[in-house]
Design a protein around this motif. Sequence first.
Motif, short mmCIF file in Angstrom:
data_model
loop_
_atom_site.label_atom_id
_atom_site.label_comp_id
_atom_site.label_asym_id
_atom_site.label_seq_id
_atom_site.Cartn_x
_atom_site.Cartn_y
_atom_site.Cartn_z
N ASN A 83 10.91 32.64 -84.67
CA ASN A 83 12.16 32.64 -83.90
C ASN A 83 11.92 33.02 -82.45
N ALA A 84 11.05 34.03 -82.26
CA ALA A 84 10.74 34.46 -80.89
C ALA A 84 10.05 33.35 -80.11
N LEU A 85 9.14 32.64 -80.77
CA LEU A 85 8.44 31.52 -80.11
C LEU A 85 9.40 30.39 -79.79
N ASN A 86 10.33 30.13 -80.70
CA ASN A 86 11.33 29.10 -80.44
C ASN A 86 12.19 29.46 -79.23
N GLU A 87 12.50 30.75 -79.10
CA GLU A 87 13.28 31.21 -77.94
C GLU A 87 12.50 30.98 -76.65
N LYS A 88 11.18 31.21 -76.70
CA LYS A 88 10.35 30.99 -75.51
C LYS A 88 10.36 29.51 -75.13
N ILE A 89 10.38 28.65 -76.13
CA ILE A 89 10.42 27.21 -75.85
C ILE A 89 11.71 26.85 -75.12
N VAL A 90 12.82 27.43 -75.59
CA VAL A 90 14.12 27.17 -74.96
C VAL A 90 14.11 27.61 -73.50
N LYS A 91 13.54 28.80 -73.24
CA LYS A 91 13.48 29.31 -71.87
C LYS A 91 12.56 28.46 -71.00
N MET A 92 11.44 28.02 -71.58
CA MET A 92 10.52 27.16 -70.82
C MET A 92 11.19 25.85 -70.46
N LEU B 32 13.04 23.06 -62.32
CA LEU B 32 12.01 22.47 -61.45
C LEU B 32 12.30 20.99 -61.19
N LYS B 33 12.76 20.30 -62.22
CA LYS B 33 13.12 18.88 -62.05
C LYS B 33 14.23 18.73 -61.03
N GLU C 172 18.89 29.17 -63.38
CA GLU C 172 17.59 28.51 -63.52
C GLU C 172 16.64 29.34 -64.38
N LYS C 173 16.84 30.67 -64.35
CA LYS C 173 15.99 31.58 -65.12
C LYS C 173 16.64 32.03 -66.43
N ILE C 174 17.95 32.25 -66.36
CA ILE C 174 18.69 32.78 -67.51
C ILE C 174 19.86 31.85 -67.79
N THR C 175 19.86 31.23 -68.95
CA THR C 175 20.90 30.26 -69.26
C THR C 175 22.22 30.95 -69.62
N GLU C 176 23.31 30.30 -69.28
CA GLU C 176 24.63 30.80 -69.66
C GLU C 176 24.94 30.44 -71.11
#
Length: 211
Positions: A179-188, A195-196, A92-96
Amino acid sequence: MASNKILVIDDTTVVRVKVREMLPPGNFEVLEAKDGVEGLNFILQEKLSLIMLDFLLPKMSGWEVFQQVQAHPELRKIPLVIMSGRKEEVTEKITEPFEYFEFLGKPFDQKQLIGAIKLAMAKAKQPRPELVSVGAGVSVKNGTLLNSSVANSTVITPSVATPSIVTPSTGGVSEAEINALNEKIVKMQAEIDGLKKQLTQVVTFIKQKIK
């Protein structure tokens, strides 16, 4: 004197003792921490060869300790094994797939423990993207740059190419920051999906109680 130090961070004494007893004899010292705060102090103070981190901990969660470690270029080079009785709590926090650490499900036997340690050490040797400091006042919402109250947050640039969500502009935002911001979007998005899932489980539970 032991040349290698292994840190076991787990709030359960049985697990800490189990890890110590299962480790093969060798030139190393096993350190134990019963909560996230104590564990992080060991990480910052000791020269460690391996960290074994329970994901659910008192005072400071394993997820928070993980984030602190990843924010330091030197600390994130230490081989890491994350332990949990429920893998979904981690995903849920860290994707595989888990690229730079190994996951060890509880309960585990000696063969699984040794295997996880070997994989963690191999993964730790892989080249890592450089940390990029995103200056104050930048965040992303629906692909648009907005002001943020978070100052000088540190994020990790993705190791694989992600779809371009934000395009460069003449405003001086570098490609690395994008790129860093895009990564944050993926994690969010991953956290939103988690949560869903939890909300669906709650609704199902309530419906069963109403019947």
